[in-house]
Write a protein that holds these residues in place. Structure first.
Motif, PDB file in Angstrom:
ATOM      1  N   UNK A  82      28.585   4.490  56.444  1.00  0.00           N
ATOM      2  CA  UNK A  82      27.980   5.407  57.413  1.00  0.00           C
ATOM      3  C   UNK A  82      28.621   5.270  58.798  1.00  0.00           C
ATOM      4  N   UNK A  83      28.804   4.048  59.326  1.00  0.00           N
ATOM      5  CA  UNK A  83      29.482   3.956  60.629  1.00  0.00           C
ATOM      6  C   UNK A  83      30.923   4.463  60.581  1.00  0.00           C
ATOM      7  N   UNK A  84      31.591   4.284  59.440  1.00  0.00           N
ATOM      8  CA  UNK A  84      32.958   4.818  59.306  1.00  0.00           C
ATOM      9  C   UNK A  84      32.952   6.341  59.360  1.00  0.00           C
ATOM     10  N   UNK A  85      31.998   6.945  58.684  1.00  0.00           N
ATOM     11  CA  UNK A  85      31.905   8.406  58.664  1.00  0.00           C
ATOM     12  C   UNK A  85      31.578   8.954  60.047  1.00  0.00           C
ATOM     13  N   UNK A  86      30.612   8.355  60.710  1.00  0.00           N
ATOM     14  CA  UNK A  86      30.232   8.807  62.048  1.00  0.00           C
ATOM     15  C   UNK A  86      31.387   8.621  63.029  1.00  0.00           C
ATOM     16  N   UNK A  87      32.106   7.499  62.898  1.00  0.00           N
ATOM     17  CA  UNK A  87      33.253   7.245  63.776  1.00  0.00           C
ATOM     18  C   UNK A  87      34.346   8.285  63.568  1.00  0.00           C
ATOM     19  N   UNK A  88      34.605   8.664  62.317  1.00  0.00           N
ATOM     20  CA  UNK A  88      35.621   9.688  62.043  1.00  0.00           C
ATOM     21  C   UNK A  88      35.248  11.005  62.717  1.00  0.00           C
ATOM     22  N   UNK A  89      33.982  11.376  62.642  1.00  0.00           N
ATOM     23  CA  UNK A  89      33.537  12.615  63.285  1.00  0.00           C
ATOM     24  C   UNK A  89      33.714  12.547  64.800  1.00  0.00           C
ATOM     25  N   UNK A  90      33.306  11.432  65.399  1.00  0.00           N
ATOM     26  CA  UNK A  90      33.365  11.302  66.856  1.00  0.00           C
ATOM     27  C   UNK A  90      34.815  11.270  67.350  1.00  0.00           C
ATOM     28  N   UNK A  91      35.662  10.494  66.682  1.00  0.00           N
ATOM     29  CA  UNK A  91      37.060  10.389  67.100  1.00  0.00           C
ATOM     30  C   UNK A  91      37.755  11.746  66.952  1.00  0.00           C
ATOM     31  N   UNK A  92      37.536  12.413  65.835  1.00  0.00           N
ATOM     32  CA  UNK A  92      38.141  13.729  65.632  1.00  0.00           C
ATOM     33  C   UNK A  92      37.699  14.728  66.684  1.00  0.00           C
TER      34      UNK A  92
END
Length: 354
Positions: A82-92
């Motif tokens: 979940x933190x990996x997924x949220x981080x991908x969204x935020x960074x993108x």
């Protein structure tokens, strides 16, 4: 904001070749936002489910709404995926919005954080931080990343301004490529001399594997502040993208708008690079797609770019896991597969500006 066609007619006689560039498409923007959010939600579920441990979508739902601390799958979902997924969204989202603002301010279709050495500046500053301050905190790295982002952009614009013929899009891109190569070489030298190559290599490879909630906690405040500043100047960026003389003629303080825009880019890019390393081409590709679909109103371009940027990096991360399982391909390599041909196409189209 009124009709951009009307503004153009008053100031330059409504030249047909500029017609398409000035169109605003609010219906297209709404479609992009709604469709993008649906794709993003589906991709989020897919990202959480995929990995070394096979987890069903039903288990993802249970972990999110009926968490069981004794269930290993639930722990993997909550603490790793979940933190990996949220981080991908935020960074993108951060990288895409940064690219949109840079292209709008400079009227340069080749502008983006990676092309203009903003990301290389951040990575260089992080290399210096590792060498000078072993054991530096994540917050400290982010501060150095902010400083490096500003340094990289400043050097590129300084080089471009002193070139013969001024700041054409291709010259600015060439200056960015040259400065970025120089900064990467310096980073490599620092990494080897101070024996921090392993730490520095992560930032240049770019990736979001191993993200923790601590990374999200660092990203959210910087992204929120950067996006808030961007929304404050969204209308002004729209006018500025039509030409600096027009913006000044309409009473706009272009220096103030550019200053706020640069601060926003530094915040968004610096935060993204500090946690995910150097991930290229998102800030180049997404703004072009967004303008094609949503028109030239930056009040629509900014949120649409954020959504599409999140979609692109999220699905690139999913692809990175599937290319060579159980090993992971650097997500920066996946975005480059799309971004390099796109950049070459744009460079060829704008080459007449040399």
């Amino acid at each position: 904001m009124g009709s951009y066609r009307n503004i153009h007619q008053i100031t330059s006689g409504d030249e047909p070749e500029h017609e398409e560039r000035l169109v605003s498409r609010p219906l297209g923007a709404v479609f992009v936002l709604l469709g993008g959010l649906v794709i993003l939600l589906f991709g989020g579920a897919l990202s959480i489910a995929l990995g070394a441990a096979d987890i069903k979508l039903g288990t993802v739902w249970d972990a999110l709404f009926h968490f069981d601390s004794k269930n290993t799958a639930h722990q993997i979902i909550l603490e790793l995926r979940l933190p990996r997924t949220v981080s991908a969204m935020l960074v993108g989202a951060c990288l895409a919005v940064s690219g949109a603002i840079m292209q709008g301010m400079t009227r340069n279709p080749l502008a983006s954080p990676d092309i203009m050495s903003v990301t290389d500046g951040s990575a260089f500053a992080i290399a210096v931080a590792f060498a000078c301050f072993p054991g530096i905190s994540a917050l400290g790295l982010m501060a150095w990343s902010f400083a490096g982002a500003g340094l990289g952009a400043a050097i590129v614009f300084a080089v471009g301004m002193f070139s013969k013929g001024g700041l054409t899009p291709v010259k600015l891109a060439l200056a960015g490529t040259a400065v970025g190569t120089f900064l990467r070489a310096l980073s490599s030298g620092i990494a080897i001399h101070f024996d921090v190559a392993r730490d520095v290599s992560f930032w240049y490879a770019g990736g979001i594997a191993g993200m923790k909630w601590s990374s999200v906690e660092l990203l959210v405040p910087a992204a929120a502040l950067g996006l808030m500043l961007v929304f404050l100047i969204a209308r002004s960026i729209t006018v500025l993208s039509l030409g600096e003389e027009l913006a000044k003629g309409l009473g706009q303080s272009t220096n103030t708008v550019k200053t706020i825009g640069v601060v926003s880019v530094v915040l968004l890019t610096g935060a993204a690079v500090s946690v995910a390393g150097s991930i290229g081409f998102i800030g180049l590709i997404i703004p072009h797609i967004t303008r094609f679909l949503a028109g030239m109103d930056y009040r629509w371009i900014i949120p649409c770019s954020a959504v599409l940027g999140a979609v692109l990096l999220l699905y690139a991360d999913i692809a990175a896991r599937m290319i060579n399982p159980p090993f992971e391909t650097p997500v920066g390599a996946v975005t480059a597969l799309v971004g390099v041909p796109f950049f070459l196409y744009l460079a060829r189209r704008e080459g007449r500006g040399l």
